[in-house]
Design an enzyme around this catalytic site. Structure first.
Site, PDB file in Angstrom:
ATOM      1  N   ARG A 192     -21.138  13.843   8.536  1.00  0.00           N
ATOM      2  CA  ARG A 192     -20.971  14.949   9.481  1.00  0.00           C
ATOM      3  C   ARG A 192     -20.980  14.530  10.955  1.00  0.00           C
ATOM      4  O   ARG A 192     -21.374  15.289  11.829  1.00  0.00           O
ATOM      5  CB  ARG A 192     -22.044  16.035   9.269  1.00  0.00           C
ATOM      6  CG  ARG A 192     -21.988  16.702   7.929  1.00  0.00           C
ATOM      7  CD  ARG A 192     -20.717  17.488   7.671  1.00  0.00           C
ATOM      8  NE  ARG A 192     -20.679  17.920   6.288  1.00  0.00           N
ATOM      9  CZ  ARG A 192     -20.106  17.222   5.302  1.00  0.00           C
ATOM     10  NH1 ARG A 192     -19.472  16.084   5.552  1.00  0.00           N
ATOM     11  NH2 ARG A 192     -20.133  17.649   4.059  1.00  0.00           N
ATOM     12  N   SER A 200     -22.646  25.784   6.437  1.00  0.00           N
ATOM     13  CA  SER A 200     -23.980  25.206   6.257  1.00  0.00           C
ATOM     14  C   SER A 200     -24.672  25.082   7.609  1.00  0.00           C
ATOM     15  O   SER A 200     -24.099  24.544   8.561  1.00  0.00           O
ATOM     16  CB  SER A 200     -23.882  23.820   5.624  1.00  0.00           C
ATOM     17  OG  SER A 200     -23.395  23.943   4.314  1.00  0.00           O
ATOM     18  N   GLU A 208     -26.580  21.367  11.533  1.00  0.00           N
ATOM     19  CA  GLU A 208     -25.233  20.785  11.530  1.00  0.00           C
ATOM     20  C   GLU A 208     -24.427  21.368  12.698  1.00  0.00           C
ATOM     21  O   GLU A 208     -23.561  20.719  13.253  1.00  0.00           O
ATOM     22  CB  GLU A 208     -24.560  21.157  10.197  1.00  0.00           C
ATOM     23  CG  GLU A 208     -23.238  20.476   9.955  1.00  0.00           C
ATOM     24  CD  GLU A 208     -22.668  20.775   8.566  1.00  0.00           C
ATOM     25  OE1 GLU A 208     -23.404  20.638   7.569  1.00  0.00           O
ATOM     26  OE2 GLU A 208     -21.493  21.146   8.501  1.00  0.00           O
TER      27      GLU A 208
END
Ligand SMILES: Cc1cc2nc3c(=O)[nH]c(=O)nc-3n(C[C@H](O)[C@H](O)[C@H](O)COP(=O)(O)OP(=O)(O)OC[C@H]3O[C@@H](n4cnc5c(N)ncnc54)[C@H](O)[C@@H]3O)c2cc1C
Length: 317
Positions: A178, A228, A299
């Site tokens: 990520r 998320s 995130e």
């Protein structure tokens, strides 16, 4: 008529772009949260994009590059500067067998379906990710056991530290889970090049559809969210699993709540503020820390003014 304080770039470029003053950013984020940006520009060509950023940089005016706004929490107080939204830059080409070149604003579900229609395998994972190519590269977005880095070859990047457009390779970007080495405050992805495997079109289209349908079953697609919320602390224990076990699905703060379908999804129940969301994130982190002694890192990226206490949520641990 443009506000005279925004006189950075040529009239030609100003006319070509969708320009708005005091633009509500909630309209451009999937969480539907965010106050006004002083100005919102939506260039139609790569040249306009580069010219705009170059001009703002020369003047030292603050700017932010926005894709689909699907991994972003924008302050309810908004952003004092120019938001540059890439979603008019939609071009996708297939210049040689197995290769796709996509402009920064091309939507990931669109390019995934386009690849499948050509019998190209590699982007099936991206069909349910509502971001853009630029945001996808920056985040090294991924799902279903794959990620951008698996098909990425190179990107055309405008480096604002040197004012040059350059082609950067996979090694240059050093993808990790990520993230990648590019800093969106300095490096703007203008387009990206992907290499895929030729396969049986029917199989690739079926897999793409299966992945899309899986999303509808497992995620709160109809309620505003930003995917998320936290990164998985390790491959064995997902953030969603830890949050669920820690009872986070019960949590709500004002109009911001944890989805009953997926404990790592925060939903805007209608009129949630960025402060309510950050307070909820802190409570989710605390629950998991108390239960498992694990720190969850968000995130999402943030834009605009957040207090020091709100920013604590984004601190490492
Ligand atoms: C329902 C839902 C499901 C999701 N599922 C997934 C999933 O399965 N996997 C996953 O990884 N993510 C998922 N996400 C999160 C999100 O879609 C991805 O992170 C996506 O890659 C973000 O792209 P974006 O264009 O929306 O980026 P934005 O949210 O607009 O921006 C994110 C960051 O990228 C930067 N950025 C955007 N465009 C550029 C550019 N051209 N150049 C430089 N920087 C840029 C921004 O400045 C910001 O820092 C999901 C989100 C939602 C709402």
């Amino acid at each position: 008529m443009l506000d005279p304080k925004f006189s950075t770039y040529s009239n030609k470029a100003a006319k070509a772009m969708d320009d708005a003053i005091n633009a509500p950013l909630a309209r451009h984020t999937t969480l539907k949260i965010g106050g006004e940006a002083d100005r919102l520009c939506q260039p139609h060509t790569k040249d306009e994009l580069v010219e705009l950023i170059d001009g703002l940089n020369t003047k030292g005016e603050p700017w932010f590059i926005l894709g689909g706004g699907s991994n972003l929490l924008v302050s309810s107080e908004g952003f004092r500067g120019t938001v540059i939204r890439t979603t008019n830059l939609l071009e996708i080409t297939n210049p040689e067998p197995g290769v796709l070149v996509a402009s920064a604003g091309a939507r990931l579900p669109h390019i995934a379906k386009f690849a499948a229609s050509l019998g190209l395998s590699g982007l099936e994972f991206a069909v349910g990710i509502p971001g853009t190519v630029g945001g996808g590269v920056i985040m090294n977005c991924g799902a279903h056991g794959s990620s951008m880095s698996n098909i990425f070859v190179s990107a055309l990047v405008f480096d604002t530290t040197t004012n040059e457009l350059k082609t950067m390779s996979k090694d240059d970007l050093a993808f990790e889970y990520r993230r990648c080495r590019l800093d969106p405050a300095k490096h703007v992805v203008v387009e990206a090049r992907f290499k895929m495997e030729q396969g049986a079109r029917e199989d690739i289209e079926r897999k793409t559809k299966e992945n899309e349908e899986y999303r509808f079953r497992t995620q709160p697609i109809g309620t505003p969210n930003a995917g998320s919320t936290f990164k998985n602390p390790d491959p064995q224990r997902t953030a969603g699993f830890l949050l669920d076990k820690a009872g986070a699905k019960q949590l709500q703060e004002g109009q911001a709540g944890v989805s009953s379908l997926h404990a790592n999804f925060v939903v805007n129940l209608g009129g949630a503020t960025s402060n309510q969301v950050t307070t909820l994130l802190r409570r989710m982190q605390d629950r998991v820390h108390e239960e498992f002694d694990v720190h969850l890192s968000p995130e999402w990226k943030i834009l605009g003014h957040f207090t020091d206490s709100e920013k604590e949520v984004w601190k490492k641990s």
